[in-house]
Design an enzyme around this catalytic site. Structure first.
Site, PDB file in Angstrom:
ATOM      1  N   GLY A  58       0.835  -1.199   0.000  1.00 28.06           N
ATOM      2  CA  GLY A  58       0.000   0.000   0.000  1.00 28.06           C
ATOM      3  C   GLY A  58       0.863   1.239   0.000  1.00 28.06           C
ATOM      4  O   GLY A  58       2.043   1.171   0.340  1.00 28.06           O
ATOM      5  N   CYS A 118       5.140  -6.324   1.631  1.00 28.45           N
ATOM      6  CA  CYS A 118       5.551  -4.920   1.726  1.00 28.45           C
ATOM      7  C   CYS A 118       4.829  -4.217   2.878  1.00 28.45           C
ATOM      8  O   CYS A 118       5.119  -4.479   4.031  1.00 28.45           O
ATOM      9  CB  CYS A 118       5.332  -4.230   0.381  1.00 28.45           C
ATOM     10  N   TYR A 119       3.843  -3.361   2.587  1.00 27.05           N
ATOM     11  CA  TYR A 119       3.094  -2.721   3.674  1.00 27.05           C
ATOM     12  C   TYR A 119       2.517  -3.788   4.610  1.00 27.05           C
ATOM     13  O   TYR A 119       2.487  -3.610   5.833  1.00 27.05           O
ATOM     14  CB  TYR A 119       1.961  -1.867   3.088  1.00 27.05           C
ATOM     15  N   HIS A 157       8.152  -7.745  -3.611  1.00 27.81           N
ATOM     16  CA  HIS A 157       6.866  -8.076  -4.249  1.00 27.81           C
ATOM     17  C   HIS A 157       6.965  -9.386  -5.043  1.00 27.81           C
ATOM     18  O   HIS A 157       7.404  -9.375  -6.191  1.00 27.81           O
ATOM     19  CB  HIS A 157       6.434  -6.936  -5.175  1.00 27.81           C
ATOM     20  N   GLU A 210       4.675 -10.935  -6.407  1.00 26.39           N
ATOM     21  CA  GLU A 210       3.663 -10.986  -7.470  1.00 26.39           C
ATOM     22  C   GLU A 210       4.136 -10.374  -8.787  1.00 26.39           C
ATOM     23  O   GLU A 210       3.537 -10.607  -9.821  1.00 26.39           O
ATOM     24  CB  GLU A 210       2.365 -10.302  -7.003  1.00 26.39           C
ATOM     25  N   GLY A 246     -18.036  -8.382 -28.745  1.00 29.84           N
ATOM     26  CA  GLY A 246     -16.844  -8.180 -27.919  1.00 29.84           C
ATOM     27  C   GLY A 246     -16.593  -9.439 -27.088  1.00 29.84           C
ATOM     28  O   GLY A 246     -17.446 -10.323 -27.018  1.00 29.84           O
ATOM     29  N   VAL A 247     -15.417  -9.487 -26.452  1.00 34.43           N
ATOM     30  CA  VAL A 247     -15.033 -10.697 -25.725  1.00 34.43           C
ATOM     31  C   VAL A 247     -16.027 -11.011 -24.598  1.00 34.43           C
ATOM     32  O   VAL A 247     -16.523 -12.135 -24.483  1.00 34.43           O
ATOM     33  CB  VAL A 247     -13.622 -10.543 -25.098  1.00 34.43           C
ATOM     34  N   ASP A 248     -16.339  -9.996 -23.779  1.00 34.27           N
ATOM     35  CA  ASP A 248     -17.144 -10.274 -22.589  1.00 34.27           C
ATOM     36  C   ASP A 248     -18.541 -10.780 -22.946  1.00 34.27           C
ATOM     37  O   ASP A 248     -18.987 -11.812 -22.442  1.00 34.27           O
ATOM     38  CB  ASP A 248     -17.263  -9.020 -21.708  1.00 34.27           C
ATOM     39  N   LYS A 273     -10.150  -9.887 -16.733  1.00 28.27           N
ATOM     40  CA  LYS A 273     -10.247  -9.902 -18.200  1.00 28.27           C
ATOM     41  C   LYS A 273      -9.456 -11.056 -18.833  1.00 28.27           C
ATOM     42  O   LYS A 273      -9.953 -11.748 -19.719  1.00 28.27           O
ATOM     43  CB  LYS A 273      -9.749  -8.558 -18.747  1.00 28.27           C
TER      44      LYS A 273
END
Ligand code: XMP
Length: 515
Positions: free
Chosen positions: A58, A85-86, A172, A174, A228-230, A371
């Site tokens: 954060g 981290c935070y 991090h 990630e 569209g994709v969605d 997504k």
């Protein structure tokens, strides 16, 4: 039926720009997770029965008066915790250690020196590169904790509680730059939280299909299919669950790209055999757009006209109870997590208000997905690559890429020019590398010469950008040879164009679309 919710990891969000990335990585490792605001109640956490909790990074310092703090009781639930981290600094502070601002901000690569082969660092060698981004650092470790790794600048780069239930990393794991970041997260999930890994595209599709069947029963569902994709993945998933009780409506608003309507009809009606109502409303849209130059008015008019047509079609179907929507997980987080106020630059939500007006129950089978995951699910459902990896296309379509008046002639010019740049980007295998590549028609005419004739004709602008999420974007440095080919083809093949220019602005300060 395997319900992947049976093992869930909860991520408490302290406002890091990487929180969603943590979630993406954990899911990639086969474990379902959700993001909750840092101050979520203890009851909410325990009711979810999580296998583990991750405290995100954060922007704040733990010593600031308004620093975000989670309920300290979470540390005593017996659920494994990983602070990043935070998250690490908060853990240290809450257990009585000391965290202070250091003079130097540590940002970028660091080398990890492993002090203890704790479960979290299993398989992590000395010297592995990790990504740091912090200013505060731990000065004094709390009682009951020990350091398991350090780096040159961080004497406590990774820590654990003596009972092995709580871990923290200053770096991090990630982010892509942390060499063995995925391995560290995997250790946390599989060695510390003891998850088994139930989440996969297939388990998602199977469960979503069951849940749709259960929720909808024999009721009818209406879905606005845009191609569209969605919306395509939503429709395919629901079709798999309830077949002909799904009614798709595809409105051709006339401002679609060349051949787009035909492609959607071919796939969904002819190949997937969906119940699909095609509405050719080009004339109506062009009539209401006549003389409209202001982009926000264009958006509103297109949105309103779409809703009118869609509502009428839904009425025609009769006895519809559900409206399918492609709501994604980031929209869900946005409405629950804390967010700072942000100015509206452009109004992007074109079909807002539809469900409330139509008094239908919402069916949102993609609510849990990011997504990228929607694309993977699309592939799992057998949708073709050109659809699954389709570039984002704005709801108001080519109307906001024709600067000024939208007329039939100008629309024709733009469709032709746009199809040429699309074609060349694909032929040169650039499609998957760019975020969007398209043409814009500007209301300027310039002088040219063709043969011995003077011409006075339109200018086409090319816009090709790279981006991760559309929030920021960089213009793509396309090789001159490709730009040259596109320019020549447009000028030779599209009557009414005698000049092509390339937009070399990034976002910010420009935006991706011109309107
Ligand atoms: P900008 O132009 O704001 O665009 O940099 C960011 C992303 O949003 C898309 N965009 C829209 N999408 N309706 C949409 O559905 C809209 O009115 C709209 N305007 C922009 C744009 O294509 C880009 O991907």
């Amino acid at each position: 039926m395997l319900d992947y919710h049976r093992e869930i990891i909860l991520i408490l969000d302290f406002g890091s720009q990487y929180t969603q990335l943590i979630a993406r990585k954990i899911r990639e490792l086969g474990v379902y997770c959700e993001i909750l605001p840092f101050n979520v109640g203890l009851d909410e956490i325990t009711s979810r029965n999580p296998k583990g909790i991750v405290l995100s990074g954060g922007p704040k310092s733990v010593n600031e008066v308004d620093a975000p703090v989670c309920d300290p009781a979470i540390f005593h639930l017996g659920i494994p915790i990983l602070g990043i981290c935070y998250g690490l600094q908060l853990t240290v502070k809450l257990f009585g250690g000391r965290v202070e601002k250091s003079v130097k901000r540590e940002y970028g690569m660091a080398h990890l020196a492993v002090e203890e082969k704790a479960l979290l660092l299993d398989g992590i060698q000395d010297g592995n590169v990790v990504w740091m981004s912090h200013q505060d650092k731990v000065l004094k470790m709390p009682d009951g904790f020990k350091t398991i790794a350090h780096s040159d600048n961080s004497p406590h780069a990774a820590i654990k509680s003596l009972d092995g239930g709580i871990y923290g990393v200053q770096f991090h794991p990630e982010v892509h730059h942390t060499q063995k970041g995925k391995k560290i997260l995997r250790n946390f999930l599989y060695k510390i939280c003891k998850t088994k890994g139930f989440f996969s595209p297939k388990s998602f599709v199977d469960l979503a299909t069951e849940k749709i069947k259960e929720q909808v029963g024999g009721g009818k569902v209406v879905c606005a299919l845009s191609g569209g994709v969605d919306s395509s993945v939503v429709a395919t998933l629901i079709h798999r669950a309830i077949g002909k009780n799904l009614h798709c409506v595809f409105v051709n608003n006339g401002v679609l790209r060349k051949n787009e309507a035909e492609e959607v009809l071919d796939l969904f009606k002819d190949r997937l055999h969906m119940n699909l109502k095609y509405v050719d409303a080009e004339d109506m849209f062009l009539a209401v757009l006549k003389g409209v130059k202001d982009p926000e008015r264009k958006r509103k008019i297109i949105g309103r006209t779409f809703i009118k047509i869609f509502e009428a079609e839904a009425k025609n179907i009769g006895d519809v109870r559900y409206l399918a929507q492609g709501t994604l997980y980031p929209d869900v987080i946005e409405s629950t997590s804390f967010k700072g106020p942000s100015a509206t630059i452009k109004s992007h939500h074109n079909v807002g208000g539809l469900p409330r007006r139509m008094k239908l129950t919402l069916l949102e089978p993609l609510r849990e997905l990011f997504k990228d995951e929607v694309r993977i699910v699309g592939k799992e459902l057998g949708l073709p690559d050109n659809l699954v990896y389709r570039q984002p296309f704005p709801g108001p379509g080519l109307a906001i890429r024709i600067i000024g008046d939208v007329t039939r002639e100008r629309l024709h010019i733009l469709k032709e020019a746009d199809s040429i740049i699309r074609d060349e980007i694909e032929r040169n295998n650039r499609f998957r590398h760019v975020w969007q590549s398209f043409a814009i028609l500007i209301p300027v005419k310039t002088v040219g010469v063709m043969g011995d004739e003077r011409t006075y004709a339109n200018v086409i602008t090319l816009r090709v950008v790279e981006s991760k999420d559309g929030m920021t974007a960089d213009w793509t440095k396309l090789p001159y040879a490709i730009l040259d080919k596109v320019s020549r083809r447009i000028i030779n093949e599209v009557p009414g164009v005698n000049r092509v220019v390339y937009d070399i602005s990034s976002k910010p300060p420009s935006t991706i679309e011109w309107e």
